[in-house]
Design an enzyme around this catalytic site. Structure first.
Site, PDB file in Angstrom:
ATOM      1  N   GLU A  69       0.842  -1.193   0.000  1.00  0.00           N
ATOM      2  CA  GLU A  69       0.000   0.000   0.000  1.00  0.00           C
ATOM      3  C   GLU A  69       0.877   1.244   0.000  1.00  0.00           C
ATOM      4  OE1 GLU A  69      -3.806   2.095   2.229  1.00  0.00           O
ATOM      5  OE2 GLU A  69      -2.864   0.331   3.144  1.00  0.00           O
TER       6      GLU A  69
ATOM      7  N   GLU B 155     -12.850   2.863   2.494  1.00  0.00           N
ATOM      8  CA  GLU B 155     -12.186   2.992   3.786  1.00  0.00           C
ATOM      9  C   GLU B 155     -12.513   4.371   4.359  1.00  0.00           C
ATOM     10  OE1 GLU B 155      -7.809   1.822   5.272  1.00  0.00           O
ATOM     11  OE2 GLU B 155      -7.844   3.482   3.851  1.00  0.00           O
TER      12      GLU B 155
END
Length: 289
Positions: free
Chosen positions: A149, A243
């Site tokens: 990420e 998210e």
């Protein structure tokens, strides 16, 4: 036609991973229309893996797992003991993801989550590469992939741009190491939302969608249209996971790491339903555009 699985982060619904919290989270994710639930493994010691796997299967939900490390278990450290603790956490997290029925472990697998007081050194980066090579080989044996990420400069000093992530993946040298783009972090570090997606191309393995302030999608200033068009340009078919964080839902370990001080929303299920509709509309609007 590309059909992306839509996911939602568990912290939209609950801050912990007790059996009751897992039950409620799985139920709410399914009710909001999602295909996948992302579980953070920061509370791995509290997670009943067998119960969670059973409930996910019963709900027909896929699972992906994510995590970062801690400063006392940081594989980018130059202290061998600290690196070894981080490597064990990554191994345990891969095992848990596999036992949950997941095939994708992603996140800041390369460092602690937090602001570093200096740039990454050569020795620390070499430790990252060595640990991730071993983890990738282990993951490959289980038919699993790893995601790197891309996080902003206030959460890591290892990977801040898509180009950084590609260089690290190249050095690790395993095809099951993919790139994970997150528009929240891209908004801070990248020039725009298009070129990084094109740069990563078919090595893109996971996507996070969230607003610039982590609130309701569309309530901030992010250009989601250009991002979803870019995803279509590269024929991305992997998960797109919503998210969002609010002080209304607090994780015992993760909220402080991510500086979740503000109450941006109260009703997680309503937020999740809105995000599902928003992402679906973006995909439909920009597919083949």
């Amino acid at each position: 036609m590309t059909v992306n699985p839509l996911g939602v982060h568990a912290l939209v619904f609950s801050g912990g991973t007790t059996p009751d919290e897992v039950t409620a989270t799985v139920r709410q994710a399914k009710a909001a229309g999602y295909d996948l639930l992302e579980l953070s493994l920061h509370d791995l010691d509290r997670l009943d893996v067998s119960q969670t796997r059973r409930e996910l299967r019963e709900a027909g939900l896929d699972v992906a797992c994510s995590r970062g490390l801690a400063f006392d278990a940081d594989v980018s450290s130059e202290d061998p003991d600290v690196v070894a603790r981080g490597a064990r956490l990554l191994h345990d997290s891969l095992e848990a993801t596999h036992e949950l029925g997941g095939t994708h472990l992603t996140g800041a697998l390369y460092s602690a989550l937090g602001k570093y007081g200096r740039p990454l050194g050569a020795a620390g980066r070499a430790n990252v590469v060595a640990v991730l090579r071993e983890l990738a080989a282990e993951a490959d044996g289980k038919g699993m992939t790893l995601g790197l990420e891309v996080c902003n400069r206030y959460e890591t000093n290892v990977v801040n741009t898509a180009a950084d992530a590609l260089r690290l993946a190249d050095d690790v040298g395993h095809e099951n190491v993919t790139i994970h783009l997150d528009v929240y972090h891209m908004n801070i570090e990248e020039d725009d939302f298009v070129r990084p997606v094109h740069l990563v191309g078919d090595r893109l393995g996971y996507v996070h969608v969230g607003e610039n302030h982590r609130g309701y999608l569309g309530s901030g200033h992010l250009d989601f249209g250009s991002f979803f068009r870019a995803l279509d340009d590269v024929a991305y078919s992997g998960p797109i996971t919503f998210e969002s964080f609010s002080s209304a839902v607090v994780s015992p370990t993760l909220s402080n790491d991510l500086a979740i001080w503000r109450d941006l929303w109260q009703d997680g299920p309503a937020l999740a339903r809105h995000a599902h509709a928003f992402m679906t509309a973006q995909l439909e609007a920009h597919r083949g555009a």
